[in-house]
Design an enzyme around this catalytic site. Sequence first.
Site, short mmCIF file in Angstrom:
data_model
loop_
_atom_site.label_atom_id
_atom_site.label_comp_id
_atom_site.label_asym_id
_atom_site.label_seq_id
_atom_site.Cartn_x
_atom_site.Cartn_y
_atom_site.Cartn_z
N ASP A 19 1.84 -5.34 24.99
CA ASP A 19 3.11 -5.45 25.71
C ASP A 19 4.06 -6.40 24.99
O ASP A 19 4.08 -7.60 25.27
CB ASP A 19 2.86 -5.94 27.14
CG ASP A 19 4.16 -6.01 27.95
OD1 ASP A 19 4.19 -6.75 28.95
OD2 ASP A 19 5.14 -5.35 27.54
N ASP A 26 2.04 13.20 10.62
CA ASP A 26 1.08 12.35 11.31
C ASP A 26 1.48 10.90 11.08
O ASP A 26 1.81 10.51 9.96
CB ASP A 26 -0.32 12.61 10.75
CG ASP A 26 -1.32 11.62 11.33
OD1 ASP A 26 -1.66 10.63 10.63
OD2 ASP A 26 -1.70 11.78 12.49
N HIS A 28 0.29 -9.52 30.25
CA HIS A 28 1.00 -10.80 30.42
C HIS A 28 0.08 -12.01 30.31
O HIS A 28 0.34 -13.05 30.93
CB HIS A 28 1.78 -10.82 31.74
CG HIS A 28 2.99 -9.96 31.70
ND1 HIS A 28 3.90 -9.86 32.73
CD2 HIS A 28 3.46 -9.11 30.74
CE1 HIS A 28 4.88 -9.02 32.41
NE2 HIS A 28 4.63 -8.54 31.21
N ASP A 42 6.90 1.37 26.04
CA ASP A 42 6.55 0.02 26.48
C ASP A 42 5.11 0.07 26.98
O ASP A 42 4.81 0.64 28.02
CB ASP A 42 7.49 -0.40 27.62
CG ASP A 42 7.21 -1.83 28.10
OD1 ASP A 42 7.94 -2.29 28.99
OD2 ASP A 42 6.24 -2.46 27.60
N GLU A 101 13.34 -8.40 27.56
CA GLU A 101 12.99 -7.39 28.57
C GLU A 101 12.19 -8.04 29.67
O GLU A 101 12.34 -7.75 30.85
CB GLU A 101 12.19 -6.25 27.93
CG GLU A 101 11.83 -5.11 28.86
CD GLU A 101 10.54 -5.30 29.64
OE1 GLU A 101 9.79 -6.24 29.34
OE2 GLU A 101 10.28 -4.50 30.56
N HIS A 105 10.90 -2.81 23.79
CA HIS A 105 11.24 -4.24 23.80
C HIS A 105 10.30 -4.97 22.86
O HIS A 105 9.11 -4.67 22.78
CB HIS A 105 11.21 -4.82 25.21
CG HIS A 105 9.88 -5.06 25.83
ND1 HIS A 105 9.14 -6.21 25.62
CD2 HIS A 105 9.14 -4.29 26.66
CE1 HIS A 105 8.02 -6.14 26.32
NE2 HIS A 105 7.99 -5.00 26.95
N1 DTR Z 1 7.63 -3.80 32.75
C1 DTR Z 1 6.74 -3.68 31.60
C2 DTR Z 1 5.38 -3.16 31.93
C3 DTR Z 1 5.36 -2.03 32.88
C4 DTR Z 1 4.82 -2.05 34.11
N2 DTR Z 1 4.91 -0.82 34.68
C5 DTR Z 1 5.54 0.01 33.82
C6 DTR Z 1 5.83 1.38 33.91
C7 DTR Z 1 6.50 1.96 32.84
C8 DTR Z 1 6.83 1.23 31.69
C9 DTR Z 1 6.49 -0.16 31.61
C10 DTR Z 1 5.85 -0.73 32.67
C11 DTR Z 1 6.58 -5.02 30.95
O1 DTR Z 1 5.93 -5.90 31.55
O2 DTR Z 1 7.09 -5.17 29.83
ZN ZN Z 2 5.60 -7.21 30.07
ZN ZN Z 3 6.61 -4.34 28.29
CA CA Z 4 -2.00 9.69 13.67
#
Ligand code: DTR
Ligand code: ZN
Ligand code: ZN
Ligand code: CA
Length: 438
Positions: free
Chosen positions: A137, A43, A286, A200, A171, A125
């Site tokens: 993110d 876990d 973002h 991500d 990224e 990332h």
């Molecule tokens: N591009 C990523 C966020 C993101 C948006 N749609 C997806 C689908 C699958 C994985 C990631 C993402 C970012 O803004 O870092």
């Molecule tokens: Zn992002």
């Molecule tokens: Zn991302």
């Molecule tokens: Ca857990």
Amino acid sequence: MKLSVRLSAFAGASALVLGAFAGAAPATAAPAAATSGTAAAPDISLTNVKQHLTDLQSIATNNGGNRAHGRPGYKASIDFVKAKLDAAGYTTAIQQFSYNGTTGYNLIADWPGGDPNQVIMAGSHLDSVSSGPGINDNGSGSAAILETALAVARAGYQPTKHLRFGWWGAEELGLVGSKYYVNNLPTTERSKLKGYLNFDMIGSPNPGYFVYDDDPVIEKTFKDYFAGLGVPTEIETEGDGRSDHASFKNVGIPVGGLFTGASRTKTSAQVQKWGGTTTAFDRCYHSSCDTTSNINDTALDRNSDAVAHAVWNLSAGTTTPPPGKVFENTADVSIPDNGAAVSTSVTVSGITGNAPSSLAVGVDIVHPYKGDLVVDLIAPDGSVYNLHNRSGGSADNIVQTFTVNASTEVANGTWQLRAQDRASADVGYISGFKLTFP
Ligand code: DTR
Ligand code: ZN
Ligand code: ZN
Ligand code: CA
């Protein structure tokens, strides 16, 4: 407490493309193996993952509010992650690249041991956008794979395949760091990479549970895990090209991953499925509000455990599949004193045919004076198998694995553990229920 299925059989193994072993070659012999070739992941502690997020938040706060490419907060993030991995025994390397006139950094960490011609890699990332700290993110993915890597070290896990972890720079500017890594990977090295797992955004505040629909073996590994939790998943439809797995997929390396959603709105059907609201999966995508309060703990915990499950199972190898497939529920269920029966359950899936004549039924009940209790196993069709009937007198607790001849029962379905307290004064609870299939 968590409800989980722990595969100790490598489910649906099929040969994945041979991948590349390119990172710093392990300088030292692997730590003494505590386990080898098993695939029952531990876990992953939500507390530990959230501590990493708190630390990344502090880094952003102390460096202009972000962890973006080219800003001091990003390099500080890389140094933070590297230090923990070095201390845990990883062979780490920082790969520099230049973008927009500024230096970027990837961090590659190799766990010593395993077949260097068969590499399983997990990556996230580490950079944020410049407008905020980037905790969901993508602190969420970065922290989850960091804690998984630390769990590998703590367990002294020595899988058949070689394990590698990567934290990518830039990224947000177009998958720059992961593209640089792959582009600088010689073809012979790429062909040793058996699979790349991308994480991500895996803690979105209004989460969905999305699985990338790329490599079928990787996809099945994730879907089986969530099925064992009883959590429905959907295929990630907007993901292609949207994160670092694209850099690997573009050169033919098998990929997969998990995602809990960004700025898209959760539909009412998805609310029915997952709860939450018909608003954005992450309204702080973002934005400056992507802080440590922009995380759903349940989603982060479940996905962190899914990361570990995939890392353990995809690296366990297929030469000698370990025995057994475990379905476990560790949620606590109170048993009313001298009152109604209560139950807990596990949903079994992926087992062909009937249950075995020697089904291992793990019972963990905390209760002073176990003589009060009647405990039954109930099969998916309602058949009752009595396990304990008021024996044991004043002895405490029932922590025992019963062997039940369940050969007339279809294996797949929801099995229940039922307990009833039939005498007053002593009170307890169900602490765990586990079924192990051969
Ligand atoms: N591009 C990523 C966020 C993101 C948006 N749609 C997806 C689908 C699958 C994985 C990631 C993402 C970012 O803004 O870092
Ligand atoms: Zn992002
Ligand atoms: Zn991302
Ligand atoms: Ca857990």
